[in-house]
Design a protein around this motif. Sequence first.
Motif, PDB file in Angstrom:
ATOM      1  N   ALA A   1      45.743  30.106  41.337  1.00  0.00           N
ATOM      2  CA  ALA A   1      46.293  31.243  41.937  1.00  0.00           C
ATOM      3  C   ALA A   1      47.114  32.060  41.394  1.00  0.00           C
ATOM      4  O   ALA A   1      47.314  33.466  41.527  1.00  0.00           O
ATOM      5  CB  ALA A   1      46.822  30.800  43.503  1.00  0.00           C
ATOM      6  N   ILE A   2      48.255  31.604  40.402  1.00  0.00           N
ATOM      7  CA  ILE A   2      49.331  32.453  39.928  1.00  0.00           C
ATOM      8  C   ILE A   2      48.531  33.093  38.774  1.00  0.00           C
ATOM      9  O   ILE A   2      48.838  34.356  38.397  1.00  0.00           O
ATOM     10  CB  ILE A   2      50.229  31.455  39.397  1.00  0.00           C
ATOM     11  CG1 ILE A   2      51.141  31.116  40.480  1.00  0.00           C
ATOM     12  CG2 ILE A   2      51.068  32.160  38.462  1.00  0.00           C
ATOM     13  CD1 ILE A   2      52.367  29.843  40.269  1.00  0.00           C
ATOM     14  N   SER A   3      47.555  32.495  38.107  1.00  0.00           N
ATOM     15  CA  SER A   3      47.159  33.144  37.206  1.00  0.00           C
ATOM     16  C   SER A   3      45.977  34.346  37.666  1.00  0.00           C
ATOM     17  O   SER A   3      45.899  35.410  37.038  1.00  0.00           O
ATOM     18  CB  SER A   3      46.057  32.122  36.144  1.00  0.00           C
ATOM     19  OG  SER A   3      45.173  32.820  35.394  1.00  0.00           O
ATOM     20  N   GLU A   4      45.374  34.069  38.744  1.00  0.00           N
ATOM     21  CA  GLU A   4      44.786  35.284  39.478  1.00  0.00           C
ATOM     22  C   GLU A   4      45.861  36.269  39.783  1.00  0.00           C
ATOM     23  O   GLU A   4      45.284  37.546  39.603  1.00  0.00           O
ATOM     24  CB  GLU A   4      44.238  34.598  40.531  1.00  0.00           C
ATOM     25  CG  GLU A   4      43.213  35.653  41.494  1.00  0.00           C
ATOM     26  CD  GLU A   4      41.806  36.214  40.671  1.00  0.00           C
ATOM     27  OE1 GLU A   4      41.638  37.210  41.101  1.00  0.00           O
ATOM     28  OE2 GLU A   4      41.516  35.573  39.949  1.00  0.00           O
ATOM     29  N   CYS A   5      46.741  36.125  40.254  1.00  0.00           N
ATOM     30  CA  CYS A   5      47.805  36.938  40.892  1.00  0.00           C
ATOM     31  C   CYS A   5      48.293  37.996  39.601  1.00  0.00           C
ATOM     32  O   CYS A   5      48.254  39.137  39.636  1.00  0.00           O
ATOM     33  CB  CYS A   5      49.028  36.292  41.339  1.00  0.00           C
ATOM     34  SG  CYS A   5      50.345  37.641  41.862  1.00  0.00           S
ATOM     35  N   LYS A   6      48.604  37.202  38.398  1.00  0.00           N
ATOM     36  CA  LYS A   6      48.972  37.690  37.137  1.00  0.00           C
ATOM     37  C   LYS A   6      47.572  38.722  36.717  1.00  0.00           C
ATOM     38  O   LYS A   6      47.937  40.012  36.098  1.00  0.00           O
ATOM     39  CB  LYS A   6      49.276  36.933  36.201  1.00  0.00           C
ATOM     40  CG  LYS A   6      50.920  36.356  36.382  1.00  0.00           C
ATOM     41  CD  LYS A   6      51.334  35.487  35.417  1.00  0.00           C
ATOM     42  CE  LYS A   6      52.763  34.936  35.815  1.00  0.00           C
ATOM     43  NZ  LYS A   6      53.237  33.816  35.102  1.00  0.00           N
ATOM     44  N   SER A   7      46.487  38.195  36.637  1.00  0.00           N
ATOM     45  CA  SER A   7      45.314  38.981  36.198  1.00  0.00           C
ATOM     46  C   SER A   7      45.179  40.402  36.905  1.00  0.00           C
ATOM     47  O   SER A   7      44.441  41.397  36.565  1.00  0.00           O
ATOM     48  CB  SER A   7      44.089  38.095  36.213  1.00  0.00           C
ATOM     49  OG  SER A   7      43.551  38.065  37.721  1.00  0.00           O
ATOM     50  N   ARG A   8      45.877  40.308  38.354  1.00  0.00           N
ATOM     51  CA  ARG A   8      45.826  41.566  38.904  1.00  0.00           C
ATOM     52  C   ARG A   8      46.989  42.338  38.926  1.00  0.00           C
ATOM     53  O   ARG A   8      46.903  43.585  39.809  1.00  0.00           O
ATOM     54  CB  ARG A   8      45.598  41.068  40.467  1.00  0.00           C
ATOM     55  CG  ARG A   8      44.286  40.456  40.776  1.00  0.00           C
ATOM     56  CD  ARG A   8      44.159  39.960  42.486  1.00  0.00           C
ATOM     57  NE  ARG A   8      42.878  39.432  42.522  1.00  0.00           N
ATOM     58  CZ  ARG A   8      41.842  40.042  43.163  1.00  0.00           C
ATOM     59  NH1 ARG A   8      41.862  41.146  43.571  1.00  0.00           N
ATOM     60  NH2 ARG A   8      40.868  39.332  43.275  1.00  0.00           N
ATOM     61  N   GLY A   9      47.693  42.255  38.040  1.00  0.00           N
ATOM     62  CA  GLY A   9      48.992  43.149  37.695  1.00  0.00           C
ATOM     63  C   GLY A   9      50.226  42.454  38.111  1.00  0.00           C
ATOM     64  O   GLY A   9      51.254  42.941  38.061  1.00  0.00           O
ATOM     65  N   GLY A  10      50.368  41.301  38.614  1.00  0.00           N
ATOM     66  CA  GLY A  10      51.563  40.577  39.298  1.00  0.00           C
ATOM     67  C   GLY A  10      52.050  40.195  37.898  1.00  0.00           C
ATOM     68  O   GLY A  10      51.661  39.800  36.786  1.00  0.00           O
ATOM     69  N   VAL A  11      53.800  40.342  38.193  1.00  0.00           N
ATOM     70  CA  VAL A  11      54.482  39.689  37.053  1.00  0.00           C
ATOM     71  C   VAL A  11      55.320  38.487  37.427  1.00  0.00           C
ATOM     72  O   VAL A  11      55.443  37.551  36.757  1.00  0.00           O
ATOM     73  CB  VAL A  11      55.462  41.104  36.520  1.00  0.00           C
ATOM     74  CG1 VAL A  11      56.497  40.646  35.399  1.00  0.00           C
ATOM     75  CG2 VAL A  11      54.712  42.287  36.062  1.00  0.00           C
ATOM     76  N   THR A  12      56.058  38.529  38.645  1.00  0.00           N
ATOM     77  CA  THR A  12      56.667  37.403  39.047  1.00  0.00           C
ATOM     78  C   THR A  12      55.826  36.760  40.257  1.00  0.00           C
ATOM     79  O   THR A  12      56.373  36.631  41.466  1.00  0.00           O
ATOM     80  CB  THR A  12      58.032  37.928  39.439  1.00  0.00           C
ATOM     81  OG1 THR A  12      57.824  38.977  40.602  1.00  0.00           O
ATOM     82  CG2 THR A  12      58.854  38.558  38.352  1.00  0.00           C
ATOM     83  N   CYS A  13      54.867  36.386  39.965  1.00  0.00           N
ATOM     84  CA  CYS A  13      53.966  35.587  41.125  1.00  0.00           C
ATOM     85  C   CYS A  13      54.487  34.398  41.383  1.00  0.00           C
ATOM     86  O   CYS A  13      54.767  33.548  40.417  1.00  0.00           O
ATOM     87  CB  CYS A  13      52.495  35.713  40.392  1.00  0.00           C
ATOM     88  SG  CYS A  13      51.475  37.159  40.177  1.00  0.00           S
ATOM     89  N   SER A  14      54.505  34.073  42.873  1.00  0.00           N
ATOM     90  CA  SER A  14      54.806  32.801  43.281  1.00  0.00           C
ATOM     91  C   SER A  14      53.927  32.273  44.193  1.00  0.00           C
ATOM     92  O   SER A  14      53.321  33.045  45.001  1.00  0.00           O
ATOM     93  CB  SER A  14      56.252  32.916  43.651  1.00  0.00           C
ATOM     94  OG  SER A  14      56.589  33.652  44.673  1.00  0.00           O
ATOM     95  N   ILE A  15      53.966  31.008  44.382  1.00  0.00           N
ATOM     96  CA  ILE A  15      52.996  30.235  45.464  1.00  0.00           C
ATOM     97  C   ILE A  15      53.691  30.629  46.788  1.00  0.00           C
ATOM     98  O   ILE A  15      54.791  30.393  47.422  1.00  0.00           O
ATOM     99  CB  ILE A  15      52.917  28.758  45.298  1.00  0.00           C
ATOM    100  CG1 ILE A  15      52.202  28.560  44.061  1.00  0.00           C
ATOM    101  CG2 ILE A  15      51.976  28.382  46.546  1.00  0.00           C
ATOM    102  CD1 ILE A  15      50.946  29.076  43.780  1.00  0.00           C
TER     103      ILE A  15
END
Length: 113
Positions: free
Chosen positions: A40-54
């Motif tokens: 989920a964090i990887s998916e968030c980052k692949s969409r442009g997220g930088v500080t993704c958290s659960i």
Amino acid sequence: MAKPASDWLTRWGAIASDGSKGVMGAVDSRASKKQAERDAISECKSRGGVTCSIQLSYYNQCVVTIQGNRTANNTRAATIEEATSIGMQTCTSQGNSDCSVYYKACSLPVRSR
């Protein structure tokens, strides 16, 4: 002749987000909590997220993300319908209008044999 017992395997899902970027990543049907959260964090980052958290991890159930004009909420329950009903009530009770389902998925157990 008795049938052999079926073993059920737990399946996990997770939702991660980067609130400052307004980005979310979500996955379902993973074999472990750790794998679901990592993906989920990887998916968030692949969409442009930088500080993704659960934001939410769940297993053997369903989840919906309800988006309103002011806030969003993640709700889990046994079915999509139940999670949607609870999530919509939460959305409107938080003073939102225009509440709608943004994401929905289930991570249900699977038979191992």
